[in-house]
Design an enzyme around this catalytic site. Structure first.
Site, PDB file in Angstrom:
ATOM      1  N   ASP A  82      -2.637   3.301  -4.276  1.00  0.00           N
ATOM      2  CA  ASP A  82      -3.634   2.977  -3.421  1.00  0.00           C
ATOM      3  C   ASP A  82      -4.386   2.301  -4.252  1.00  0.00           C
ATOM      4  O   ASP A  82      -4.143   1.622  -5.101  1.00  0.00           O
ATOM      5  CB  ASP A  82      -4.281   4.621  -3.093  1.00  0.00           C
ATOM      6  CG  ASP A  82      -4.509   5.114  -4.862  1.00  0.00           C
ATOM      7  OD1 ASP A  82      -4.605   4.436  -5.815  1.00  0.00           O
ATOM      8  OD2 ASP A  82      -4.631   6.306  -4.842  1.00  0.00           O
ATOM      9  N   HIS A 127       0.875  -1.220   0.073  1.00  0.00           N
ATOM     10  CA  HIS A 127      -0.081  -0.073  -0.023  1.00  0.00           C
ATOM     11  C   HIS A 127       0.696   1.207   0.020  1.00  0.00           C
ATOM     12  O   HIS A 127       0.333   2.457  -0.217  1.00  0.00           O
ATOM     13  CB  HIS A 127      -0.844   0.016   1.138  1.00  0.00           C
ATOM     14  CG  HIS A 127      -2.320   0.582   1.015  1.00  0.00           C
ATOM     15  ND1 HIS A 127      -2.679   1.500  -0.196  1.00  0.00           N
ATOM     16  CD2 HIS A 127      -3.639  -0.289   1.093  1.00  0.00           C
ATOM     17  CE1 HIS A 127      -3.853   1.680   0.088  1.00  0.00           C
ATOM     18  NE2 HIS A 127      -4.521   0.575   0.695  1.00  0.00           N
TER      19      HIS A 127
END
Length: 445
Positions: free
Chosen positions: A420, A416
């Site tokens: 995104d 992450h």
């Protein structure tokens, strides 16, 4: 007069510092040729044969099968020179030297030999460093002041590093000062007891004894070699990478039909994983954020232009991840051939360190195990992994009507920090679109 040369475990490359002796290929008294493989070893990366840089008669071997040796430890001695074919080990033993009189000199496991190593002074027994005093009832030998520290496994080295222990300041209770896991754990307990004596005393009184190898029904399996390396990488991935997973079901009927048409046209048969690899390469061209890694020290995301595609391969010695170099430049036939070659090399333990490192993205086809879905652990230090489940007939709404279609579940586990959910979702949706309608790929070919 024959000269006896000592051949040491050479530098294995790729940061490897030890290897386990799997099988000796020569006996004491055997005549060996220059560059002849003399021992099969298993490193944390692969199983390879070690070629000897000298030609002559084997006079001694060091280490039984199953023993782990650090880089630089003696492997065997060879008597070279006139009359070595008739020399016995006893006759050749008085003089052991490391300076070569003949031979090529080994520089890297599995890649033959090169020029001979530099001459080194032989250390006589009288010159050896004195043994360190006994500690905790054990005779301890000091670690080497320079060169690789003798450690029994990569796990022990990692345990010391994570807890800030300097292995060069430690003493080992193993053979010739080999540092064992028990030595590191003892040092950690001693440090904890010194910092928090009361807490350490309470823990000692309340601790339930852990099962040992002598406990009935308990078996301990050492985490070493390939399995030990996999364990280290998985633990590091879980510790360092904030991962997330998204998944989607896709109608793979179109992909399977396209493959059938390709194979019916003649020529080498195209594998499903090769088509999925081609789709991955096209998807990474659209979403380059996922073909990357994170340099935590520099706090930078490192993106790669080339796609070096790793794929999970199960072997008798554990899971390995061979790498298809420059997968983005290969067509389906080339990918099929390379997957087949690397898979066979993985099964036979013939993969080289270069074939097991340098991946930028991993394709995990866990459908071969008969499962539909998974949330895989990212192959550190990569940033993403695409998982593919089995392709099976399932009820599916196709063109407004219920039909039986070939359905597959696709999952993407991603770091992450590099992107995104929108980027990850876009990548996975593009992969699913190519699976459902292979003609989508034509835009990028």
């Amino acid at each position: 007069m024959a000269q006896v040369l000592e051949f040491k475990l050479p530098d294995l490359g790729e940061g490897l510092t030890e290897a386990e002796i799997v099988r000796w290929l020569v006996e004491v008294g055997d005549v060996v040729a220059v560059d002849q493989p003399v021992v099969e070893v298993e490193t944390a990366k692969a199983m390879v044969d070690v070629p000897c840089p000298y030609g002559g008669v084997v006079t001694a071997r060091f280490g039984a099968e199953g023993t782990e040796l650090p880089v630089g430890a003696p492997l065997l001695t060879v008597a070279v020179g006139e009359g070595t074919e008739d020399a016995s080990p006893a006759e050749a033993e008085p003089e052991r030297a490391t300076a070569p009189a003949a031979g090529s000199g080994n520089v890297l496991v599995g890649y033959g030999t090169s020029e001979a190593p530099a001459r080194r002074r032989r250390v006589r027994p009288a010159e050896a460093a004195p043994a360190a005093p006994a500690a905790n009832g054990r005779d301890l030998a000091p670690a080497a002041a320079d060169g690789p520290v003798p450690v029994i496994s990569p796990l022990v080295r990692r345990l010391a590093r994570q807890n800030g222990l300097d292995l060069r300041e430690m003493t080992g209770s193993g053979p010739e000062g080999l540092i064992l896991r028990a030595d590191v754990e003892y040092a950690l307990r001693a440090a904890a007891a010194q910092a928090r004596p009361e807490q350490a005393a309470d823990e000692s009184r309340n601790r339930t004894p852990a099962p040992t190898a002598d406990t009935p029904g308990v078996t301990r399996v050492p985490l070493k070699g390939i399995r030990g390396t996999v364990a280290d990488k998985l633990s590091r991935s879980r510790t360092e990478i904030p991962d997330a997973t998204c998944w989607v079901d896709a109608d793979a009927t179109g992909l399977m039909r396209a493959r059938a048409v390709m194979n019916a046209a003649g020529g080498p048969k195209i594998s499903v994983i090769a088509l999925l690899a081609r789709i991955c390469a096209a998807a990474l061209a659209r979403f380059p954020e996922l073909n990357s890694s994170v340099d935590t020290g520099a706090r930078e995301i490192v993106r790669y232009e080339a796609v070096h595609l790793g794929f999970a391969a199960q072997t008798d010695r554990g899971l390995v991840v061979p790498v298809v170099r420059d997968a983005h430049t290969r067509d389906a036939e080339s990918l099929t051939a390379e997957f087949a070659r690397l898979t066979e090399a993985a099964r036979t333990g013939a993969l080289t360190p270069a074939e097991l490192t340098g991946g930028t993205f991993t394709l995990n086809n866990y459908g071969v195990f008969g499962v539909d879905g998974s949330t895989p652990i990212i192959n550190h230090p990569e940033a993403a992994m695409l998982g593919v489940g089995r392709i099976v007939p399932k009820p599916w709404v196709h063109e407004g009507e219920l039909a039986v279609r070939q359905v597959v579940q696709l999952s993407l586990t991603f770091d992450h920090r590099v992107c995104d959910g929108g980027t990850a979702g876009g990548f996975l949706r593009y992969v699913a679109d190519c699976v459902e309608q292979p003609a989508v790929l034509l835009r990028t070919l």
